[in-house]
Structure formats: structure tokens, C-alpha cells
Design an enzyme around this catalytic site. Sequence first.
Site, PDB file in Angstrom:
ATOM      1  N   ASP A 253       0.820  -1.211   0.000  1.00 42.90           N
ATOM      2  CA  ASP A 253       0.000   0.000   0.000  1.00 42.90           C
ATOM      3  C   ASP A 253       0.851   1.258   0.000  1.00 42.90           C
ATOM      4  O   ASP A 253       2.058   1.225   0.259  1.00 42.90           O
ATOM      5  CB  ASP A 253      -0.930   0.003   1.214  1.00 42.90           C
ATOM      6  N   LYS A 275      -3.615   2.102  -2.092  1.00 40.73           N
ATOM      7  CA  LYS A 275      -4.832   2.540  -1.402  1.00 40.73           C
ATOM      8  C   LYS A 275      -4.480   3.535  -0.311  1.00 40.73           C
ATOM      9  O   LYS A 275      -3.712   3.264   0.585  1.00 40.73           O
ATOM     10  CB  LYS A 275      -5.577   1.354  -0.805  1.00 40.73           C
ATOM     11  N   MET A 388      -7.829   8.175  10.816  1.00 38.58           N
ATOM     12  CA  MET A 388      -8.550   8.765   9.677  1.00 38.58           C
ATOM     13  C   MET A 388      -9.541   9.837  10.116  1.00 38.58           C
ATOM     14  O   MET A 388     -10.734   9.731   9.845  1.00 38.58           O
ATOM     15  CB  MET A 388      -9.314   7.684   8.910  1.00 38.58           C
TER      16      MET A 388
END
Length: 487
Positions: A253, A275, A388
Amino acid sequence: MSPTNVKLNAFPVFMRVDGEAVAIVGNGEEALAKARLLSQSSAVLRIIADHAGSGLLDFIASTGAAHIDAAYEAAHLQGAALVFAASGDGALDRRVADDARRLGIPVNAVDRPELCDFFTPALVNRAPVAIAIGTEGAGPVLAQMLRGRIDRMLSPSLGRLAALAASFRAAAEKLPKGNRRRRFWSDFFAGAPAKAIEAGELAEAHGAALELLARDAPAGGHIALVGAGPGAEDLLTLRAHRLLMEADAIVYDALVPETIVAMGRRDAERLPVGKRKGCHSKSQEEINALLIELGRAGKRVVRLKSGDPLVFGRAGEEMAALREAGIAYEVVPGVTAAFAAAADFELPLTLRGVSSSMVFTTGHDLKGNSLPDWAKLAISGATVAVYMGRSVAAEVAGRLIEAGLSPDTAVAAVENASLGTRRRFHGTLADLPSLEARGDLTGPVMTIIGDAVAGANFERSEPLAAHRCEDTGHEGAASAVAEGVEQ
């Protein structure tokens, strides 16, 4: 220049010296030290010494090295593959170096790097295996210290095992390339042949290697969902490193640093799937299909994910796809970003009498109309690690405070946790919305909220209050933030 961009100013190579002349010019200890080092090879030593010391004379007598008992002349270097200037006399060493270059022979002048075409490393000898250690000007003391450590790590029987491996090389070349051949060598060096050599049972080791050659090829490939940790390569687990070294393909990733990908097998296929929040080079369905395709091709695959694959890494979706396709897989845990951030702050995630529970969540869980169940735990004293959430920090902060979490609740945030480039911030929930407007925070950010955070070490941390935004539209609000999902 960052450590990842530093270039070697000397490239390590092994020179073929079997049966070749190597000339050493000098009378004393420096010449003797080089002669002893070169005597570990099959080179033909030529020592030019007109007043050789007793130690050097004893060495010449015991090894049969050629001795030119005369004042140095350039002709003495003719036909040599390498030259060592070890006289201890600056003028003579320079003369030797100049003569060698004129003759097209690489030269090393002891303790005179400006005269050297090459440098001699500290050597760990397990012939036919050799490990050379260079420190690029950091000095021989460091090189010798590293040599001692590596020497202790390697079995004394490694040379015998390497010799046995050489005898099986032709047979192994007949195995199918890729997984089958890689599996043979992996089991050879880590399995029954290596154990038999360690025990001094040479015949048993040979028989065990023959059994490995005759073994049926594995039915299919294997996928390892591996946690790469928060970024620092020395936080990678030993199992993860071993799998990387055995992998035919590495699927990784965007948040996985190149330094960790580079720890894999040099000839492994490297497949970035990229991603990252707001920028997906491949959809999750495409990644699932890629893993299945590689597994059906019989390859050993490392699916490398930032942090821990089971913490916001979508490992569940990939495991379900692999199960349905009948592809073998395993999960290798990694150090998740919350633990790395806590370590950067010396922060106790649980603290007796203060907090006895933890919550891992994402800031986006709080964007709905109702608070998730974990918010009740936060209000009751749990330590909350939020991934996040930087882009919605003000919104999340306001809603948590409205739900009853005190604006004075301690918070700690780290950009690039575990790395040398990390930046640490501390404050209260009321200060946290300032992170949302920080355009200078380009790396992944991990934030921890809770009363236990007050026990952290803030000596190397910036106060969030210094960057508090007055126009966020959420007066007195704050949030737990982390920009950069582990996947």
C-alpha cells in the site's frame, strides 16, 4: 539529505584473486596486518620488504609467501591483481599508489583514504561464505565492532552448509523456477539439512537434501497478510522479514515506506496498489482479484499493509475473498499506529485507577447523526485512539464535547509516528480542531484522547493551543484525528 536518499560513495564488490598475485609493500605491523587478512584468500602473496620486521618474517616463513627483500621498485608490482601500500611512510605510499595506477592495478594505501582506489573491509570468514563490512569513513573501530557482532550471530558450520549447497546447485537448477525452487532452498537452509550440518552429521545432511529434491511441489500459492508496522523498518517483526525474503511477489500500500519494501527479496515482483485516503490506484475488488491470481499461479505473496492488517486494513475482505477462492493464507500482525504514537509520547494507554479500557476507531465513525456506542466509553474514561479523522477534526470534536466529553480532556497527536520525521503535538480536546487547518501536516497523523494521556512526556511536543484556529466554526471544539488509514 534524508537517510533514505543517502548514496554509497564506495560500491562493495568481491574481487576474484584465486591464484592471482597480490603485492604488499611495507616492513612492519601495517604490512603484516594486510598479509594476515589476505592469507584468508587463495591469492599468491608477494611481500616487498627490504627491512622486514620479525613478525612479518615469521609470517612469510610459515605461509610460503613470496618475499622480495629489496628496496621498492615499480617493477615489483608487475602482474599483480591488487596492490597494498602499507609502509607507514607517506611519500613511499604515494609513490606506490601512483605506480599502481600507472600500471592499471587497483591500490589501497593503509590509513590514507585519499590514495585508495578501494577499501578493505572487516571480514567475517565462513568460507565459502564471506561477509565484508565497510563503514565509509566511519573508521575501523566501528567496522570491527560490527564484525564481532555478526561473527557471533553466524554458526561456525555455515561454511560446511554453503559447501553442501554448492554441491546441490546443479540439481536444484533443474527444479521449476519460482516457488518450487525457492521452497527447496528455503527448506535446505532452515530445515533438516542445516540441522544435520550443525550436528556434524554430513551424510544425514546430504540425504535430507536429496529428500527435499524428490518432494512433490506444493499444490498452490500462499498469501501472507503482513503488518508493516507504523513506518520504522526496525519495528518490522522477524516473521514479517522472513516472509519478505521468501516472497515471489510483494503487494503493498501507499503508506508502506520504500525502505520496508526494499527489505524483501531483491528479485521479488513489487506491485504497488496505492490505497490511501482519497486516492485509490486500485479498488478493493481489484486487489482481491490480484491476490487470487497470484495465489493460483503458485506464488508466495506478501500482502504488505501499514500498521497491523487487522486494524482498519481491510484484511477481512481479502481473507474472505481468499477463502472463497481456496487460496492458502496467513496473517502476520504488525505494530499498529496507536502503539507507535503512544511510544513516541511515552504515553500509558491504560493507567491503573484512570483508564482500564481502550477504543480503536476512525474519525469518520462520528460523521453520522448519532454517536456510535464507543463514544459512551470515551465519556466514561476509556483511552481512545482515532484513525482517519484530521479532515473532520472540528466536526468530530464539537460532537464529542456536545455528547458530554470534557473540553479539558487531554489529547496527543503524532505525525509520522515512529519515524525520525515525526512531529508531536499535545493539548486538550478544545485545542484539537487546529489540526484540521494545518496544511503542513502531510504525513499520517494519529491522535489519542483520554485522561491517561495526561501521563505522557510532552518535552519534545508542540502545544496545539499555539495553532488554534479561530474560524473553524466550532468554538471550543476538539477531536481525535488520524490522517492515513493502515492498509
